[in-house]
Write an enzyme that holds these catalytic residues in place. Structure first.
Site, PDB file in Angstrom:
ATOM      1  N   ARG A  60       4.615  -2.922  -2.019  1.00 57.32           N
ATOM      2  CA  ARG A  60       4.707  -3.243  -0.598  1.00 57.32           C
ATOM      3  C   ARG A  60       3.368  -3.000   0.104  1.00 57.32           C
ATOM      4  O   ARG A  60       2.941  -3.783   0.946  1.00 57.32           O
ATOM      5  CB  ARG A  60       5.809  -2.387   0.040  1.00 57.32           C
ATOM      6  CG  ARG A  60       6.159  -2.793   1.454  1.00 57.32           C
ATOM      7  CD  ARG A  60       7.357  -2.016   1.957  1.00 57.32           C
ATOM      8  NE  ARG A  60       7.546  -2.219   3.375  1.00 57.32           N
ATOM      9  CZ  ARG A  60       7.970  -1.293   4.225  1.00 57.32           C
ATOM     10  NH1 ARG A  60       8.249  -0.077   3.766  1.00 57.32           N
ATOM     11  NH2 ARG A  60       8.117  -1.557   5.498  1.00 57.32           N
ATOM     12  N   HIS A  64       1.286  -5.901   2.073  1.00 62.58           N
ATOM     13  CA  HIS A  64       0.981  -5.743   3.496  1.00 62.58           C
ATOM     14  C   HIS A  64      -0.528  -5.731   3.741  1.00 62.58           C
ATOM     15  O   HIS A  64      -0.986  -6.177   4.796  1.00 62.58           O
ATOM     16  CB  HIS A  64       1.607  -4.448   4.027  1.00 62.58           C
ATOM     17  CG  HIS A  64       3.065  -4.571   4.317  1.00 62.58           C
ATOM     18  ND1 HIS A  64       3.669  -3.955   5.397  1.00 62.58           N
ATOM     19  CD2 HIS A  64       4.054  -5.239   3.682  1.00 62.58           C
ATOM     20  CE1 HIS A  64       4.958  -4.237   5.407  1.00 62.58           C
ATOM     21  NE2 HIS A  64       5.217  -5.013   4.361  1.00 62.58           N
ATOM     22  N   ASN A  92       4.232  -0.960   9.559  1.00 62.43           N
ATOM     23  CA  ASN A  92       3.646  -0.235   8.427  1.00 62.43           C
ATOM     24  C   ASN A  92       3.974   1.254   8.423  1.00 62.43           C
ATOM     25  O   ASN A  92       3.642   1.956   7.460  1.00 62.43           O
ATOM     26  CB  ASN A  92       2.124  -0.409   8.419  1.00 62.43           C
ATOM     27  CG  ASN A  92       1.697  -1.814   8.015  1.00 62.43           C
ATOM     28  OD1 ASN A  92       2.369  -2.458   7.211  1.00 62.43           O
ATOM     29  ND2 ASN A  92       0.608  -2.289   8.581  1.00 62.43           N
ATOM     30  N   HIS A 192      11.726  -7.425  -3.957  1.00 60.36           N
ATOM     31  CA  HIS A 192      12.815  -6.598  -3.449  1.00 60.36           C
ATOM     32  C   HIS A 192      13.795  -6.191  -4.552  1.00 60.36           C
ATOM     33  O   HIS A 192      14.801  -5.532  -4.271  1.00 60.36           O
ATOM     34  CB  HIS A 192      13.572  -7.344  -2.344  1.00 60.36           C
ATOM     35  CG  HIS A 192      12.789  -7.441  -1.063  1.00 60.36           C
ATOM     36  ND1 HIS A 192      13.188  -8.200   0.008  1.00 60.36           N
ATOM     37  CD2 HIS A 192      11.626  -6.862  -0.692  1.00 60.36           C
ATOM     38  CE1 HIS A 192      12.311  -8.094   0.985  1.00 60.36           C
ATOM     39  NE2 HIS A 192      11.346  -7.279   0.582  1.00 60.36           N
TER      40      HIS A 192
END
Length: 335
Positions: A60, A64, A92, A192
């Site tokens: 992740r 990001h 975040n 995910h």
């Protein structure tokens, strides 16, 4: 027809490699820091064993970072008196500390072995790949030679990271702006299959969803009731695994879950009903190899997005701070 599709694929692939990206290669540190990959492998294995959520957190963190201005480790920079950094933007704040820690540990070990050589951006890219393989995911090549950004700003984040309440149109368009097509988007969201989400990200699906249904009718009723119990106290810290069946294993179960109404986030479950994404979900649910190949290709593509080389960036001594205080914001490549 097959020849035409192959030509289109080759053209799009070749178009990906800009002059800047061509400077990257898998052997970049072979002479300057030959222990690079061995050191990272040791660090990530130890961290994953100690904290099993590290792989999901690093994946992740990588995504990001890359989606906002490119893969330049700008997300690793801490806020200071000059500017609020990306990592303090609301979306975040839930990034796990384990993910930042594993990169920091790898950077410290590499600075001892070959000081001033390896960028934080390259560490993040390789550590993420290695952690994915540790939990059962595919191995893919990571081209190296990225430089770290000179700055990081919270204002650059909004509009670049998908949120659970966004429509499929919005998400598809957001990925398209990064030169990622629908097939690649569905593959990347398959990340995910590991990790978890907090109740605040899916609570609206569980309580007073509509005048005719207490919870989102696209959800499996038993699953929805279990989540209602979990999130009933509205505690921000409560979370559920994104993949309720095999939460610690990188596999294609995430897509199988969507077919059964076991998608945790609204944006995830929507992929099984949208005609643009449904056939891809069904393919990945049926064929894990197809998912792994698509995911590997998409991750390689993301890892090259707006990379900085040469004087466009630097090799930070610490991943959470730039090398000098006199930062020129204009050197931050626009998102």
């Amino acid at each position: 027809m097959a020849l035409q599709l192959l030509s289109i694929f080759l053209f799009s692939t070749l178009a990906l490699f800009s002059l800047t990206e061509s400077k990257l290669n898998v052997e970049y540190y072979n002479k300057t820091c030959p222990q690079f990959e061995t050191i990272i492998q040791r660090i990530v294995v130890d961290k994953q064993l100690a904290s099993p959520t590290t792989a999901a957190g690093a994946l992740r963190l990588f995504f990001h970072d890359c989606m906002v201005g490119g893969c330049d480790a700008s997300l690793l920079i801490s806020s200071n008196s000059f500017a609020a950094a990306e990592r303090d933007e609301e979306i975040n704040l839930s990034l796990p500390g384990d993910a930042f820690d594993v990169i920091s540990r790898a950077k410290t070990a590499l600075e001892l072995q070959c000081p001033g050589i390896v960028s934080c951006a390259d560490i993040l890219a390789v550590a993420t790949r290695d952690l994915i393989t540790i939990v059962g995911g595919p191995f893919y090549k990571v081209r190296l030679g990225r430089k770290d950004s000179f700055a990081s700003f919270t204002k650059d984040v909004e509009g670049h990271i998908a949120r659970p309440n966004m429509t499929m149109d919005t998400i598809i368009n957001m990925f398209a702006l990064k030169n990622l097509n629908v097939h690649e988007m569905v593959a990347l969201v398959g990340a995910h299959t590991i990790g978890f989400s907090h109740c605040s990200e899916f609570r609206k699906r569980l309580f007073k969803f509509s005048q005719t249904s207490e919870f989102d009718p696209s959800m499996n009723p038993t699953y929805a009731k279990a989540l209602q119990e979990l999130c009933s106290n509205n505690t921000k810290d409560m979370a559920a695994f994104n993949d309720v069946m095999t939460p610690g294993k990188f596999d294609n179960m995430y897509y199988i879950n969507l077919q059964k109404g076991l998608g945790l986030l609204a944006s995830d479950q929507a992929m099984i009903s949208d005609q643009r994404t449904k056939p891809i979900v069904e393919l990945f649910a049926k064929d894990q190899d197809a998912f792994f190949k698509a995911f590997s290709h998409a991750m390689e593509k993301v890892s090259l997005y707006k990379v900085k080389t040469g004087k466009m960036g630097e090799v930070r001594r610490r991943c959470d701070a730039v090398n000098r205080l006199e930062v020129n914001p204009s050197k931050k490549i626009a998102s």
